[in-house]
Design an enzyme around this catalytic site. Structure first.
Site, mmCIF file in Angstrom:
data_model
loop_
_atom_site.group_PDB
_atom_site.id
_atom_site.type_symbol
_atom_site.label_atom_id
_atom_site.label_comp_id
_atom_site.label_asym_id
_atom_site.label_seq_id
_atom_site.Cartn_x
_atom_site.Cartn_y
_atom_site.Cartn_z
ATOM 1 N N THR A 172 0.858 -1.185 0.000
ATOM 2 C CA THR A 172 0.000 0.000 0.000
ATOM 3 C C THR A 172 0.894 1.235 0.000
ATOM 4 O O THR A 172 1.969 1.227 0.596
ATOM 5 C CB THR A 172 -0.929 0.057 1.237
ATOM 6 O OG1 THR A 172 -1.728 -1.096 1.265
ATOM 7 C CG2 THR A 172 -1.819 1.272 1.239
ATOM 8 N N VAL A 193 -12.065 -6.614 -0.747
ATOM 9 C CA VAL A 193 -11.830 -5.177 -0.593
ATOM 10 C C VAL A 193 -11.114 -4.961 0.739
ATOM 11 O O VAL A 193 -11.569 -5.449 1.781
ATOM 12 C CB VAL A 193 -13.161 -4.392 -0.601
ATOM 13 C CG1 VAL A 193 -12.917 -2.906 -0.394
ATOM 14 C CG2 VAL A 193 -13.909 -4.628 -1.915
ATOM 15 N N GLY A 194 -9.995 -4.259 0.702
ATOM 16 C CA GLY A 194 -9.245 -3.979 1.931
ATOM 17 C C GLY A 194 -9.648 -2.646 2.544
ATOM 18 O O GLY A 194 -10.686 -2.075 2.209
ATOM 19 N N ASP A 195 -8.816 -2.159 3.431
ATOM 20 C CA ASP A 195 -9.127 -0.917 4.148
ATOM 21 C C ASP A 195 -8.949 0.334 3.294
ATOM 22 O O ASP A 195 -9.612 1.357 3.521
ATOM 23 C CB ASP A 195 -8.226 -0.784 5.387
ATOM 24 C CG ASP A 195 -6.749 -0.794 4.999
ATOM 25 O OD1 ASP A 195 -6.294 -1.825 4.467
ATOM 26 O OD2 ASP A 195 -6.064 0.229 5.183
ATOM 27 N N THR A 232 -1.641 1.584 6.427
ATOM 28 C CA THR A 232 -1.069 0.467 5.672
ATOM 29 C C THR A 232 -0.985 -0.735 6.603
ATOM 30 O O THR A 232 -0.824 -0.575 7.805
ATOM 31 C CB THR A 232 0.324 0.810 5.114
ATOM 32 O OG1 THR A 232 0.937 -0.396 4.655
ATOM 33 C CG2 THR A 232 1.231 1.456 6.154
ATOM 34 N N GLY A 233 -1.106 -1.914 6.013
ATOM 35 C CA GLY A 233 -0.993 -3.109 6.849
ATOM 36 C C GLY A 233 -2.140 -4.065 6.619
ATOM 37 O O GLY A 233 -2.720 -4.108 5.532
ATOM 38 N N GLY A 264 -5.335 -5.322 6.162
ATOM 39 C CA GLY A 264 -6.565 -4.608 5.826
ATOM 40 C C GLY A 264 -7.782 -5.035 6.621
ATOM 41 O O GLY A 264 -8.608 -4.196 7.000
HETATM 42 N N1 GLY Z 1 -3.859 -2.460 3.557
HETATM 43 C C1 GLY Z 1 -4.154 -2.820 2.250
HETATM 44 C C2 GLY Z 1 -5.058 -3.947 2.123
HETATM 45 O O1 GLY Z 1 -5.180 -4.744 3.052
HETATM 46 O O2 GLY Z 1 -5.665 -4.114 1.094
#
Ligand code: GLY
Length: 319
Positions: free
Chosen positions: A182, A211-213, A233-234, A236
């Site tokens: 990310t 879908v992530g964060d 970041t990390g 999600g």
């Molecule tokens: N942090 C990005 C994701 O998990 O998609």
């Protein structure tokens, strides 16, 4: 107690201010190697330069974070744009978001493939539609309509990411390993406005449609002039479950915590959901926080004094 590995995570900067990240994860000197560390440093430095040029010319925080993230999306070593990680089927699914602290509005895209710079599509959602989040073909249609560059999906795929995907055992694919990644930026402009932008390819071997964060406003991306701009970041899933970026905002705005302490508390909530990661955050007074609970985080910041601070490992004391 959160394992905040950043030895000096909070910096009092002078406007205009820009901070960027290139992802959190298992970033340790012995595994990264000198060549990749130098390349990451170069990428972060170019991103800071691009965003700071905008801010110094009197541009808005929103213009600056988009300029900074564009550089990181185009740099194939980071997990966004070209060179982003691949889904379980070897596909490309990008997410991006922008948030504007002045208007408290945001725009985001999810599960897009073919838009060269997803952050520009996120900005188009913010500025050219009444919506907040567009997915898949709808987002791609908007990008085409707005004249954004569209490229064949193969253009995004690099040999390194194919090898990384091949290295994941098939049995792991329903529960993807955390690979970090990310990219993101936060800024405070000379008018006192805040903005954030985040972009990602998700996690290696993720299921199609995951879908992530990053594109979920309040989880991976947030900006409100009253409190802070945050790009996370990390892991999600844990960041979503702890509504990470809004948690930082609420701790600052409603509970009165200092920005650095708020980021640490929110990271602790993420740890309680079995997630590691980090964030960059900037407040209206120029406070910059860049804490992380993973082994490392690609990160950098610059302010009016013009001296960029770049760090990757726990031992990088400058930021
Ligand atoms: N942090 C990005 C994701 O998990 O998609």
């Amino acid at each position: 107690m959160v394992r905040n590995r950043c030895t000096s995570p909070v910096w009092q900067a002078t406007a205009p201010v820009l901070a960027v990240h290139g992802g959190a994860g298992r970033i340790v000197p012995e595994e990264l190697g000198a060549q990749r560390a130098a390349a990451a440093r170069r990428g972060l430095s170019q991103s800071l330069a691009a965003g700071m040029t905008v801010l110094r010319d009197g541009g808005s925080a929103l213009d600056a974070v988009v300029a900074a993230v564009l550089v990181l999306e185009d740099d194939e070593q980071f997990n966004a744009g070209r060179g982003a990680v691949l889904t379980a089927g070897g596909g490309v699914e990008h997410d991006a978001a922008v948030a504007d602290g002045a208007t408290r509005r945001a725009g985001a895209v999810t599960c897009v493939s073919g838009i060269r710079n997803p952050v520009l599509a996120a900005r188009a959602v913010l500025e050219r539609t009444p919506h907040v989040l567009l997915s898949g073909t709808g987002a791609q249609e908007l990008a085409r309509r707005e004249g954004l560059a569209v490229v064949p999906v193969d253009w995004f795929v690099t040999a390194r990411r194919q090898q990384q995907l091949a290295g994941i055992r098939p049995s792991d694919r329903a529960e993807p390993e955390f690979t970090g990644g990310t990219v993101g930026a936060v800024a405070l402009d000379i008018e006192g406005h805040l903005a954030a932008a985040t972009s990602t390819g998700g996690t290696t071997g993720q299921l199609a449609g995951r879908v992530g964060d990053t594109p979920l406003v309040g989880a991976g991306t947030w900006a409100d002039d009253r409190s802070c701009a945050v790009s996370a970041t990390g892991d999600g899933e844990a960041l979503i479950l702890s509504v990470f970026a809004h948690e930082v905002d609420a701790l600052v705005r409603l509970a009165g915590l200092h920005l650095g302490a708020a980021c640490q508390r929110a990271l602790h909530e993420t740890e309680l959901r079995a997630g590691t990661g980090g964030c960059i955050a900037v407040g209206p007074d120029g406070t910059v926080a860049m804490p992380f609970t993973s082994a490392g985080m690609f990160r950098g910041a610059i302010d009016a004094t013009g001296d960029p601070r770049i760090g990757m490992f726990t031992e990088d004391n400058a930021c």
